[in-house]
Structures are given as structure tokens and as C-alpha cells.
Motif scaffolding. Structure first.
Motif, PDB file in Angstrom:
ATOM      1  N   LEU A 159       0.857  -1.379   0.028  1.00  9.91           N
ATOM      2  CA  LEU A 159      -0.143  -0.030  -0.072  1.00  9.91           C
ATOM      3  C   LEU A 159       0.823   1.204   0.157  1.00  9.91           C
ATOM      4  O   LEU A 159       0.385   2.189  -0.713  1.00  9.91           O
ATOM      5  CB  LEU A 159      -0.876  -0.146   1.190  1.00  9.91           C
ATOM      6  N   LEU A 160       1.947   1.134   0.683  1.00 10.35           N
ATOM      7  CA  LEU A 160       2.896   2.513   0.434  1.00 10.35           C
ATOM      8  C   LEU A 160       3.626   2.551  -0.685  1.00 10.35           C
ATOM      9  O   LEU A 160       3.632   3.562  -1.192  1.00 10.35           O
ATOM     10  CB  LEU A 160       4.206   2.026   1.536  1.00 10.35           C
ATOM     11  N   ALA A 161       3.770   1.438  -1.408  1.00  5.49           N
ATOM     12  CA  ALA A 161       4.274   1.716  -2.772  1.00  5.49           C
ATOM     13  C   ALA A 161       3.140   2.069  -3.785  1.00  5.49           C
ATOM     14  O   ALA A 161       3.336   2.920  -4.641  1.00  5.49           O
ATOM     15  CB  ALA A 161       4.795   0.203  -3.351  1.00  5.49           C
ATOM     16  N   ILE A 162       2.049   1.479  -3.457  1.00  6.88           N
ATOM     17  CA  ILE A 162       0.999   1.843  -4.302  1.00  6.88           C
ATOM     18  C   ILE A 162       0.432   3.455  -4.082  1.00  6.88           C
ATOM     19  O   ILE A 162       0.096   4.405  -5.141  1.00  6.88           O
ATOM     20  CB  ILE A 162      -0.448   1.162  -3.905  1.00  6.88           C
ATOM     21  N   GLY A 163       0.822   4.045  -2.765  1.00  7.67           N
ATOM     22  CA  GLY A 163       0.765   5.374  -2.595  1.00  7.67           C
ATOM     23  C   GLY A 163       1.585   6.265  -3.033  1.00  7.67           C
ATOM     24  O   GLY A 163       1.382   7.444  -3.159  1.00  7.67           O
ATOM     25  N   VAL A 164       2.890   5.765  -3.522  1.00  6.83           N
ATOM     26  CA  VAL A 164       3.797   6.552  -4.280  1.00  6.83           C
ATOM     27  C   VAL A 164       3.715   6.483  -5.867  1.00  6.83           C
ATOM     28  O   VAL A 164       3.611   7.243  -6.498  1.00  6.83           O
ATOM     29  CB  VAL A 164       5.074   6.113  -3.792  1.00  6.83           C
ATOM     30  N   ILE A 165       3.393   5.404  -6.292  1.00  8.35           N
ATOM     31  CA  ILE A 165       3.065   5.181  -7.639  1.00  8.35           C
ATOM     32  C   ILE A 165       1.944   5.842  -8.189  1.00  8.35           C
ATOM     33  O   ILE A 165       2.125   6.503  -9.326  1.00  8.35           O
ATOM     34  CB  ILE A 165       2.886   3.556  -7.841  1.00  8.35           C
ATOM     35  N   ILE A 166       0.684   5.765  -7.540  1.00  4.63           N
ATOM     36  CA  ILE A 166      -0.470   6.410  -8.266  1.00  4.63           C
ATOM     37  C   ILE A 166      -0.498   7.940  -8.188  1.00  4.63           C
ATOM     38  O   ILE A 166      -0.406   8.598  -9.155  1.00  4.63           O
ATOM     39  CB  ILE A 166      -1.626   5.900  -7.366  1.00  4.63           C
ATOM     40  N   PRO A 167       0.101   8.506  -7.229  1.00  4.72           N
ATOM     41  CA  PRO A 167       0.370   9.937  -7.329  1.00  4.72           C
ATOM     42  C   PRO A 167       1.308  10.418  -8.339  1.00  4.72           C
ATOM     43  O   PRO A 167       1.064  11.496  -8.996  1.00  4.72           O
ATOM     44  CB  PRO A 167       0.780  10.342  -5.975  1.00  4.72           C
TER      45      PRO A 167
ATOM     46  N   GLY B  67      -4.198  15.920  -8.880  1.00  2.00           N
ATOM     47  CA  GLY B  67      -3.921  15.074  -8.049  1.00  2.00           C
ATOM     48  C   GLY B  67      -4.619  15.666  -6.841  1.00  2.00           C
ATOM     49  O   GLY B  67      -5.320  15.081  -5.872  1.00  2.00           O
ATOM     50  N   ASN B  68      -4.391  17.418  -6.786  1.00  2.00           N
ATOM     51  CA  ASN B  68      -5.495  18.015  -5.612  1.00  2.00           C
ATOM     52  C   ASN B  68      -6.983  17.725  -5.700  1.00  2.00           C
ATOM     53  O   ASN B  68      -7.475  18.129  -4.668  1.00  2.00           O
ATOM     54  CB  ASN B  68      -5.057  19.366  -6.006  1.00  2.00           C
ATOM     55  N   ILE B  69      -7.426  17.310  -6.899  1.00  2.00           N
ATOM     56  CA  ILE B  69      -8.895  17.110  -6.992  1.00  2.00           C
ATOM     57  C   ILE B  69      -9.243  15.520  -6.506  1.00  2.00           C
ATOM     58  O   ILE B  69      -9.886  15.276  -5.762  1.00  2.00           O
ATOM     59  CB  ILE B  69      -9.423  17.353  -8.395  1.00  2.00           C
ATOM     60  N   PHE B  70      -8.292  14.714  -7.191  1.00  2.00           N
ATOM     61  CA  PHE B  70      -8.607  13.220  -7.035  1.00  2.00           C
ATOM     62  C   PHE B  70      -8.157  12.674  -5.913  1.00  2.00           C
ATOM     63  O   PHE B  70      -8.597  11.471  -5.387  1.00  2.00           O
ATOM     64  CB  PHE B  70      -8.279  12.430  -8.218  1.00  2.00           C
ATOM     65  N   LEU B  71      -6.986  13.189  -5.113  1.00  2.00           N
ATOM     66  CA  LEU B  71      -6.520  12.831  -3.942  1.00  2.00           C
ATOM     67  C   LEU B  71      -6.067  11.395  -3.868  1.00  2.00           C
ATOM     68  O   LEU B  71      -6.276  10.632  -3.185  1.00  2.00           O
ATOM     69  CB  LEU B  71      -7.345  13.074  -2.727  1.00  2.00           C
ATOM     70  N   PRO B  72      -5.001  11.174  -5.087  1.00  2.00           N
ATOM     71  CA  PRO B  72      -4.584   9.592  -5.035  1.00  2.00           C
ATOM     72  C   PRO B  72      -4.149   8.939  -4.062  1.00  2.00           C
ATOM     73  O   PRO B  72      -3.860   7.832  -3.741  1.00  2.00           O
ATOM     74  CB  PRO B  72      -3.806   9.622  -6.507  1.00  2.00           C
ATOM     75  N   MET B  73      -3.165   9.738  -3.078  1.00  2.00           N
ATOM     76  CA  MET B  73      -2.505   9.424  -1.970  1.00  2.00           C
ATOM     77  C   MET B  73      -3.485   8.994  -0.681  1.00  2.00           C
ATOM     78  O   MET B  73      -2.889   8.200  -0.041  1.00  2.00           O
ATOM     79  CB  MET B  73      -1.517  10.606  -1.481  1.00  2.00           C
ATOM     80  N   HIS B  74      -4.481   9.477  -0.770  1.00  2.00           N
ATOM     81  CA  HIS B  74      -5.415   9.065   0.207  1.00  2.00           C
ATOM     82  C   HIS B  74      -6.079   7.634   0.147  1.00  2.00           C
ATOM     83  O   HIS B  74      -6.246   7.117   1.092  1.00  2.00           O
ATOM     84  CB  HIS B  74      -6.741  10.217   0.078  1.00  2.00           C
TER      85      HIS B  74
ATOM     86  N   MET C  69       6.488  16.105  -4.664  1.00  2.00           N
ATOM     87  CA  MET C  69       5.281  16.358  -4.351  1.00  2.00           C
ATOM     88  C   MET C  69       4.487  15.800  -3.182  1.00  2.00           C
ATOM     89  O   MET C  69       4.843  14.324  -3.208  1.00  2.00           O
ATOM     90  CB  MET C  69       4.399  16.119  -5.687  1.00  2.00           C
ATOM     91  N   PRO C  70       3.776  16.200  -2.362  1.00  2.00           N
ATOM     92  CA  PRO C  70       3.567  17.559  -2.296  1.00  2.00           C
ATOM     93  C   PRO C  70       4.765  18.295  -1.543  1.00  2.00           C
ATOM     94  O   PRO C  70       5.701  17.495  -1.171  1.00  2.00           O
ATOM     95  CB  PRO C  70       2.482  17.616  -1.056  1.00  2.00           C
ATOM     96  N   PRO C  71       5.184  19.586  -1.533  1.00  2.00           N
ATOM     97  CA  PRO C  71       6.117  20.291  -1.126  1.00  2.00           C
ATOM     98  C   PRO C  71       6.335  19.774   0.351  1.00  2.00           C
ATOM     99  O   PRO C  71       5.251  19.766   0.993  1.00  2.00           O
ATOM    100  CB  PRO C  71       5.707  21.859  -1.473  1.00  2.00           C
ATOM    101  N   LEU C  72       7.681  19.715   0.683  1.00  2.00           N
ATOM    102  CA  LEU C  72       7.951  19.414   2.037  1.00  2.00           C
ATOM    103  C   LEU C  72       7.130  20.153   3.179  1.00  2.00           C
ATOM    104  O   LEU C  72       6.632  19.701   3.921  1.00  2.00           O
ATOM    105  CB  LEU C  72       9.490  19.243   2.290  1.00  2.00           C
ATOM    106  N   PHE C  73       7.465  21.562   3.176  1.00  2.00           N
ATOM    107  CA  PHE C  73       6.690  22.275   3.871  1.00  2.00           C
ATOM    108  C   PHE C  73       5.734  23.387   3.086  1.00  2.00           C
ATOM    109  O   PHE C  73       6.055  23.772   2.279  1.00  2.00           O
ATOM    110  CB  PHE C  73       7.766  23.245   4.823  1.00  2.00           C
ATOM    111  N   PRO C  74       4.612  23.548   3.430  1.00  2.00           N
ATOM    112  CA  PRO C  74       3.937  22.971   4.649  1.00  2.00           C
ATOM    113  C   PRO C  74       3.038  21.717   4.443  1.00  2.00           C
ATOM    114  O   PRO C  74       2.542  21.212   5.205  1.00  2.00           O
ATOM    115  CB  PRO C  74       2.968  24.321   4.787  1.00  2.00           C
TER     116      PRO C  74
END
Length: 137
Positions: free
Chosen positions: A16-24, A34-41, A73-78
Motif C-alpha cells: 500500500l505504501l508503494a501504491i501510495g507513491v506510484i499512483i500520485p 492530484g489535488n482534486i482526486f487525492l490519489p495518496m488518500h 510532491m507535495p512540497p515538504l513544507f507546509p
């Protein structure tokens, strides 16, 4: 028996961690917003249903950090800081509600998403208040 189950859980968390990096990454390279579909979530929320609370929390916290370090992505801060707390709460609350309290999946999903957004709002408030950041929309 315990080691086999723990190994299985770690493998699921890793996938799931790998998928959480690959999909975004796919979203960013193809121009899908990505800010609309939120693929990391999505992988984090799935992890909330499949993993014990401590692993779901860890998955939620590591996913945005790894994405930021690998892809920028996303930018480290904030944003990464905010998402670490938001996604961590997604995974933790979904896991507790679904696996421990045995609530229906839709109820657990909705409550965990609300809790994650509340946490994100709190983090934004804290960052803005203590670091005196100016936020623009």
C-alpha cells in the motif's frame, strides 16, 4: 502463527505504501489533477481497513513523506507536514472504527475522513498561529 500474520501485515503495508507513491506519480506525470482526486488518500484509507491501527497510522504518516522525498510532491513544507497528520489520522481512525469497533465500512470511512480533515485544519491553524504564516487561496 503470530509471525506469519505480522509478516502478512507488513507486506500489505509495504504494498500500500508503494501504491501510495506510484499512483500520485502517475497522476503528476500525466497531468491528472492530484489535488482534486487525492490519489495518496486511497491506499491509506484501504490500509485502515486491512491493517491494525499502528500500521495504518504509520502508513498514513510515511506515504506523504516518501512522496515528497521521491517526487517533490507535495512540497515538504507546509503540505507534507499537514498531510502527515491528516493521512495518519485517516488510517488510524479507519482501522480503529472498522477493525476494533466493527462499525460498517461506509460509516468508518466517513468518520475517518472527517477526523482527518479536522486534524488537517488543526495543523494549519497551529502552523499559521505559531509560525505566523500568511495563507492565500
Amino acid at each position: 502463527m503470530y509471525e506469519k500474520n505480522n509478516t502478512k501485515r507488513l507486506i500489505i503495508a509495504g504494498l500500500l505504501l508503494a501504491i501510495g507513491v506510484i499512483i500520485p506519480t502517475i497522476f503528476h506525470t500525466t497531468g491528472i489533477p492530484g489535488n482534486i482526486f487525492l490519489p495518496m488518500h486511497v491506499p491509506v484509507l484501504i490500509g485502515g481497513f486491512l491493517l491494525p491501527p499502528y500500521l495504518a497510522l504509520l502508513l498514513g504518516m510515511l506515504t506523504p513523506i516518501l512522496n515528497s522525498l521521491i517526487t517533490g510532491m507535495p512540497p515538504l513544507f507546509p503540505m507534507t507536514v499537514i498531510m502527515v497528520f491528516e493521512l495518519g489520522i485517516y488510517g488510524l481512525v479507519a482501522s480503529i472504527l472498522y477493525r476494533k469497533l466493527e462499525l460498517p465500512s461506509v460509516v468508518a470511512l466517513i468518520i475517518s475522513m472527517i477526523a482527518g480533515r479536522i486534524m488537517a485544519g488543526l495543523v494549519v491553524f497551529i502552523l499559521a498561529a505559531f509560525l505566523q504564516l500568511k495563507w492565500t487561496l
